[in-house]
Design a protein around this motif. Sequence first.
Motif, PDB file in Angstrom:
ATOM      1  N   LEU A   1       0.833  -1.198   0.000  1.00 26.94           N
ATOM      2  CA  LEU A   1       0.000   0.000   0.000  1.00 26.94           C
ATOM      3  C   LEU A   1       0.870   1.251   0.000  1.00 26.94           C
ATOM      4  N   ASP A   2       0.316   2.331  -0.513  1.00 28.40           N
ATOM      5  CA  ASP A   2       1.040   3.601  -0.518  1.00 28.40           C
ATOM      6  C   ASP A   2       0.681   4.468   0.681  1.00 28.40           C
ATOM      7  N   ILE A   3      -0.338   4.078   1.442  1.00 29.92           N
ATOM      8  CA  ILE A   3      -0.717   4.826   2.637  1.00 29.92           C
ATOM      9  C   ILE A   3      -0.081   4.165   3.864  1.00 29.92           C
ATOM     10  N   PRO A   4       0.061   4.910   4.970  1.00 33.07           N
ATOM     11  CA  PRO A   4       0.658   4.329   6.178  1.00 33.07           C
ATOM     12  C   PRO A   4      -0.162   3.175   6.731  1.00 33.07           C
ATOM     13  N   VAL A   5       0.532   2.155   7.216  1.00 32.78           N
ATOM     14  CA  VAL A   5      -0.084   1.002   7.872  1.00 32.78           C
ATOM     15  C   VAL A   5       0.456   0.905   9.294  1.00 32.78           C
ATOM     16  N   LEU A   6      -0.446   0.792  10.268  1.00 27.64           N
ATOM     17  CA  LEU A   6      -0.061   0.620  11.667  1.00 27.64           C
ATOM     18  C   LEU A   6      -0.191  -0.841  12.058  1.00 27.64           C
ATOM     19  N   SER A   7       0.789  -1.326  12.802  1.00 28.89           N
ATOM     20  CA  SER A   7       0.788  -2.707  13.266  1.00 28.89           C
ATOM     21  C   SER A   7       0.230  -2.781  14.679  1.00 28.89           C
ATOM     22  N   ASN A   8      -0.810  -3.606  14.864  1.00 33.43           N
ATOM     23  CA  ASN A   8      -1.452  -3.752  16.163  1.00 33.43           C
ATOM     24  C   ASN A   8      -1.426  -5.222  16.582  1.00 33.43           C
TER      25      ASN A   8
ATOM     26  N   ASP B   1       9.319  -5.585  22.645  1.00 31.16           N
ATOM     27  CA  ASP B   1       8.431  -5.957  21.543  1.00 31.16           C
ATOM     28  C   ASP B   1       8.176  -4.803  20.583  1.00 31.16           C
ATOM     29  N   LEU B   2       8.334  -3.574  21.040  1.00 28.92           N
ATOM     30  CA  LEU B   2       8.061  -2.425  20.185  1.00 28.92           C
ATOM     31  C   LEU B   2       8.980  -2.433  18.968  1.00 28.92           C
ATOM     32  N   ALA B   3      10.273  -2.487  19.215  1.00 29.51           N
ATOM     33  CA  ALA B   3      11.241  -2.477  18.109  1.00 29.51           C
ATOM     34  C   ALA B   3      11.139  -3.746  17.281  1.00 29.51           C
ATOM     35  N   ALA B   4      10.919  -4.879  17.941  1.00 25.96           N
ATOM     36  CA  ALA B   4      10.833  -6.153  17.218  1.00 25.96           C
ATOM     37  C   ALA B   4       9.654  -6.155  16.251  1.00 25.96           C
ATOM     38  N   ASN B   5       8.527  -5.600  16.683  1.00 25.61           N
ATOM     39  CA  ASN B   5       7.342  -5.541  15.832  1.00 25.61           C
ATOM     40  C   ASN B   5       7.600  -4.672  14.605  1.00 25.61           C
ATOM     41  N   LEU B   6       8.147  -3.505  14.816  1.00 25.78           N
ATOM     42  CA  LEU B   6       8.419  -2.611  13.686  1.00 25.78           C
ATOM     43  C   LEU B   6       9.414  -3.222  12.709  1.00 25.78           C
ATOM     44  N   GLU B   7      10.427  -3.878  13.253  1.00 19.62           N
ATOM     45  CA  GLU B   7      11.447  -4.479  12.394  1.00 19.62           C
ATOM     46  C   GLU B   7      10.858  -5.608  11.548  1.00 19.62           C
ATOM     47  N   SER B   8       9.959  -6.396  12.135  1.00 21.01           N
ATOM     48  CA  SER B   8       9.427  -7.545  11.412  1.00 21.01           C
ATOM     49  C   SER B   8       8.342  -7.172  10.415  1.00 21.01           C
ATOM     50  N   THR B   9       7.652  -6.041  10.635  1.00 26.74           N
ATOM     51  CA  THR B   9       6.536  -5.686   9.764  1.00 26.74           C
ATOM     52  C   THR B   9       6.850  -4.586   8.757  1.00 26.74           C
ATOM     53  N   GLY B  10       7.802  -3.717   9.069  1.00 26.95           N
ATOM     54  CA  GLY B  10       8.051  -2.568   8.206  1.00 26.95           C
ATOM     55  C   GLY B  10       6.903  -1.571   8.227  1.00 26.95           C
ATOM     56  N   ALA B  11       6.074  -1.624   9.265  1.00 27.14           N
ATOM     57  CA  ALA B  11       4.922  -0.732   9.368  1.00 27.14           C
ATOM     58  C   ALA B  11       5.366   0.703   9.628  1.00 27.14           C
ATOM     59  N   ALA B  12       4.456   1.638   9.355  1.00 24.00           N
ATOM     60  CA  ALA B  12       4.744   3.048   9.594  1.00 24.00           C
ATOM     61  C   ALA B  12       4.812   3.358  11.085  1.00 24.00           C
ATOM     62  N   GLY B  13       4.173   2.515  11.896  1.00 28.45           N
ATOM     63  CA  GLY B  13       4.186   2.718  13.333  1.00 28.45           C
ATOM     64  C   GLY B  13       3.442   1.612  14.042  1.00 28.45           C
ATOM     65  N   LEU B  14       3.372   1.736  15.357  1.00 31.15           N
ATOM     66  CA  LEU B  14       2.732   0.722  16.192  1.00 31.15           C
ATOM     67  C   LEU B  14       1.481   1.281  16.840  1.00 31.15           C
ATOM     68  N   MET B  15       0.461   0.454  16.921  1.00 31.44           N
ATOM     69  CA  MET B  15      -0.711   0.754  17.720  1.00 31.44           C
ATOM     70  C   MET B  15      -0.725  -0.229  18.884  1.00 31.44           C
ATOM     71  N   VAL B  16      -0.738   0.299  20.098  1.00 32.42           N
ATOM     72  CA  VAL B  16      -0.671  -0.532  21.302  1.00 32.42           C
ATOM     73  C   VAL B  16      -1.927  -0.289  22.128  1.00 32.42           C
ATOM     74  N   GLY B  17      -2.494  -1.371  22.662  1.00 32.00           N
ATOM     75  CA  GLY B  17      -3.725  -1.253  23.428  1.00 32.00           C
ATOM     76  C   GLY B  17      -3.609  -1.769  24.839  1.00 32.00           C
ATOM     77  N   GLU B  18      -3.924  -3.042  25.033  1.00 31.04           N
ATOM     78  CA  GLU B  18      -4.102  -3.581  26.374  1.00 31.04           C
ATOM     79  C   GLU B  18      -2.872  -3.440  27.263  1.00 31.04           C
ATOM     80  N   GLU B  19      -1.686  -3.585  26.714  1.00 29.12           N
ATOM     81  CA  GLU B  19      -0.501  -3.495  27.571  1.00 29.12           C
ATOM     82  C   GLU B  19      -0.306  -2.085  28.122  1.00 29.12           C
ATOM     83  N   LEU B  20      -0.773  -1.069  27.394  1.00 31.73           N
ATOM     84  CA  LEU B  20      -0.724   0.289  27.933  1.00 31.73           C
ATOM     85  C   LEU B  20      -1.706   0.460  29.086  1.00 31.73           C
TER      86      LEU B  20
END
Length: 326
Positions: free
Chosen positions: A204-211, A219-238
């Motif tokens: 896709l050409d639009i940003p994708v967030l990994s949740n 896990d924050l850096a590991a998730n971004l590294e494995s997905t190449g997503a534009a950013g992370l969306m975090v819920g329950e752990e916060l």
Amino acid sequence: MTRVPSFPPEAFAFVVAPMVDASDLPFRLMCIKGGATMTYTQMYVPEKLEQDLEYRQRAINDLQYEKSLPQELRRPVIVQLGGRDVSKMVQAAQLFAPHCEGIDINCGCPQEPVITAGYGSALLASKEWDHLEEMIRAVIAAVSVPVSIKLRLCSPVEETLELARRLEAAGISHIALHARFPSAKHRRHGAAKLEHVKELAANLDIPVLSNGNVRCFADLAANLESTGAAGLMVGEELMRNPYLISDQIIDPFALTTEYLDNCAIYLDSATPKAARQHIRYFFEQSHLPKAWSHIIKKRLATCEDLRAMRTMVQNLEPGLRTIADC
């Protein structure tokens, strides 16, 4: 379809997910202080906004309070809507658009009442895609802020990318993918399938967030590294630690005090039900004695208002600190 310009890349870095009865300003503010770069409200339902004046006013108050925050604490806030009636979704988007930086359409909620009403993850079915596109285009045309969407995986899973491409073509500004299949009873059963986030991000050409799959700071850096997503969306752990993003472990008594202090400042932006939920989660951090959460949960059930919750926790603190994990 004209797409309203999205947010700067840095806004997508660490995003606070929309959570049922939990994404109130007192909590979002804690997450912002902990490093969040964007926040979502809980999902608001257009029909309830029409019928319940208190629900509607609390939602507006929450956003107006946020506008009054010091500039250093201001972050984009996106209002999430859940529904299937096009005209009512448009009206709700127009209600909120002057008070927020974006509108999000929920296509992931797996709760049975939501599915029965034909929205949330019910809209992931291919037979619903034309209706979903119609709704998206109508909302985009009605507001001057970016319109995004939060998804779960389609079934069959191969349809997820196909749907995402159609949503992009319809004018969606960005997509957040919770890479699990919808399930009312096992919402977080098993690991999220992050390879599908990676697929969307690559196609896709639009940003994708990994949740999904964030349980600790590493896990924050590991998730971004494995997905190449534009950013992370975090819920329950916060919910357990609003300062997770900045790798801080804060005492649950201090978290409770901070949350209730925020509630006292931003009156009527959080319900007693939401406050009970937040306090209970603060005491569920993995390093804490398990007995703490059991005791807090039981005592919270007897507290009718925020003042009673504050008094209860303050009175319990000396005794709880003497309890060893059992």
